[in-house]
Write a protein that holds these residues in place. Structure first.
Motif, mmCIF file in Angstrom:
data_model
loop_
_atom_site.group_PDB
_atom_site.id
_atom_site.type_symbol
_atom_site.label_atom_id
_atom_site.label_comp_id
_atom_site.label_asym_id
_atom_site.label_seq_id
_atom_site.Cartn_x
_atom_site.Cartn_y
_atom_site.Cartn_z
ATOM 1 N N ASP A 242 0.810 -1.219 0.000
ATOM 2 C CA ASP A 242 0.000 0.000 0.000
ATOM 3 C C ASP A 242 0.845 1.271 0.000
ATOM 4 O O ASP A 242 0.306 2.375 0.101
ATOM 5 N N ARG A 331 -2.974 -1.171 -5.799
ATOM 6 C CA ARG A 331 -3.838 -0.571 -6.816
ATOM 7 C C ARG A 331 -3.488 -1.083 -8.205
ATOM 8 O O ARG A 331 -4.383 -1.309 -9.038
ATOM 9 N N THR A 336 -7.634 -2.085 -3.774
ATOM 10 C CA THR A 336 -7.800 -0.734 -3.225
ATOM 11 C C THR A 336 -6.702 -0.469 -2.215
ATOM 12 O O THR A 336 -6.426 -1.302 -1.342
ATOM 13 N N THR A 337 -6.060 0.686 -2.338
ATOM 14 C CA THR A 337 -4.982 1.046 -1.412
ATOM 15 C C THR A 337 -5.547 1.331 -0.026
ATOM 16 O O THR A 337 -6.512 2.079 0.117
#
Length: 476
Positions: A242, A331, A336-337
């Motif tokens: 992330d 991503r 999704t980060t």
């Protein structure tokens, strides 16, 4: 025992580097990195940010506070003056807190946004940009610099090289003088250096740091980032899926290849081509000479130059921006980060705790220190009138920036006679040392050793500061 360790297939990274024929000639005109100038919002912000810190670096040592240099790290006197704060060797914990806070702030930022320190704030990056700017203004853009270095020495080349190196030397000299000015009075340093009256160590330090600046920013450049700086090596321990880093989107960019600009975006997709036109601008603008399309590499300093270059090409081609962008591995893989995550929260919590300890240490810091040294020649002596006398040396350290008057008293000894100065005036940041004697009637002493305290109290200022320093009064 039947459980197997999961194995992740990793595609080998092809690192962009000079050809094998030029290996070993790292700074030969045919193999050195010629960075191409780039324009864009990230580059503008990076330059602006770097120039702000460069300006602070140049201005701070010239600031005055209470008639003295506001920031002076005087190693010879073992005293660091930072505006109204004076740090002594006894304040080591405060200095340690500052370094710890800086370290965890770096860890926190790196976990969140990768090596933005290297790309936007590192002095090496800033000075390399300054040197490159002079190089471009004097020798021309990238292609002209390559041609200039490849041809034999002539009058034009000699003049351009001389002007460039003269500018580099001047920048290095000003940098070194400013840096050494943090450790010695900067006004006197400039005058004494250019009149050849400076001390040996001050003059040696200026020459040494000037040579280092000239070599690092003029010649070593990316070598500092890729081979010497340890931060490039341990940064991976702070990265996770992330972490925002500069990355190329292969799902959108491949298959790469040239194509005419008039070809529509839909026709490009029908032909099976990706958005990358293989112009190599991302490589040409990279200060460390890597190809970001090969994936995450430790040489990448997250400066974002390739992002601006690629976005400019996408604009000209009529393609969506973001083929190269600040993004995360999560991503890029379609997920999704996660901004808030355990590692980032952990760094933030530790950072806040250390900031709290630093603030508490500064707030509770007493701007006065007292040291009592007993006379080692004799434990005690008897005066002519029958009193028992002990001799001490008292040292009063005024940690503030203002002159203070202090009163000296003794606790724990009845009916004593004080011989010496019981009121002293100490300049800001200075140490006052004086011998004193304390005498009393032996009938007042119940034990051979009596615990007493020297009390030093400030008489100036709105807030009274008192320090009690214990010692012993010896008889027999």
């Amino acid at each position: 025992m039947n459980e197997q360790i999961p194995v992740k297939n990793v595609t080998p990274v092809k690192v962009h580097k000079p050809s094998s024929e030029q290996e070993g000639k790292r700074h030969d005109s045919r193999s050195r990195i010629y960075v191409r100038a780039v324009q864009g919002p990230l580059e503008t912000f990076r330059r602006f940010f770097g120039l702000i810190f460069l300006g602070l670096f140049a201005v701070i040592p010239w600031l005055q506070y209470n008639g003295n240099q506001a920031v002076l790290l005087d190693i010879g006197e073992q005293r660091f003056s930072i505006f109204g704060l004076t740090l002594w060797p006894q304040d080591l914990t405060l200095l340690a807190y500052i370094f710890i806070v800086s370290a965890f702030a770096l860890f926190f930022v790196t976990t969140f946004a990768g090596r933005v320190w290297c790309g936007f704030m590192c002095p090496q990056t800033t000075w390399v940009y300054i040197y490159t700017w002079f190089e471009e203004k004097i020798e021309g853009p990238r292609n002209k610099r390559i041609k200039l270095d490849s041809r034999k020495m002539d009058t034009d080349k000699f003049i351009r090289k001389t002007l460039k190196h003269t500018a580099w030397v001047l920048v290095a000299l000003l940098t070194a003088l400013t840096f050494v000015g943090y450790f010695t009075p900067i006004g006197e340093l400039f005058i004494e250096f250019f009149t050849f009256n400076t001390s040996f160590w001050a003059g040696f330090s200026v020459i040494f740091f000037a040579v280092c600046t000239y070599a690092n920013a003029g010649y070593m450049r990316e070598i500092m980032c890729t081979h010497i700086c340890p931060y490039a090596r341990f940064q991976s321990a702070m990265f996770d899926k992330d972490t925002f880093t500069v990355a190329y989107n292969p799902n959108r960019g491949e298959q790469r290849g040239p194509r005419p600009r008039k070809l529509s975006y839909e026709d490009v997709k029908e032909k099976g081509l990706g958005d990358c036109i293989d112009c190599n601008l991302c490589v040409q603008v990279c200060p460390t000479g890597i190809d970001i399309r090969n994936g995450l590499q430790y040489e990448c300093i997250n400066c974002g130059a390739c992002v601006d270059a690629c976005n400019g090409v996408m604009d000209k081609m009529g393609y969506p921006k973001g083929l190269i962008s600040f993004t995360s591995e999560e991503r890029l893989s379609g997920g999704t980060t996660h901004i808030v995550r355990p590692k980032l929260v952990g760094y933030f919590v530790v950072l806040m705790v250390m900031v709290g300890l630093l603030v508490a240490d500064i707030v509770t810091r007493i701007p006065l220190e007292v040291d009592i040294i007993r006379d080692r020649n004799s434990l005690y002596r008897e005066t002519n009138d029958g009193l028992i006398e002990n001799v001490y040396t008292i040292k009063v350290l005024n940690k503030s920036q203002q002159t203070q008057t202090y009163a000296i008293n003794v606790k724990g000894l009845p009916d004593y006679r004080f011989i010496g100065d019981n009121q002293v005036t100490v300049a800001g940041g200075e140490v006052y040392s004086t011998p004193i004697s304390v005498a009393t009637d032996p009938y007042n002493l119940e034990d051979v050793v009596t615990e007493i305290q020297f009390t030093v109290t400030s008489l100036d200022g709105d807030e009274t500061v008192t320090v009690n320093e214990p010692t012993k009064f010896i008889y027999r």
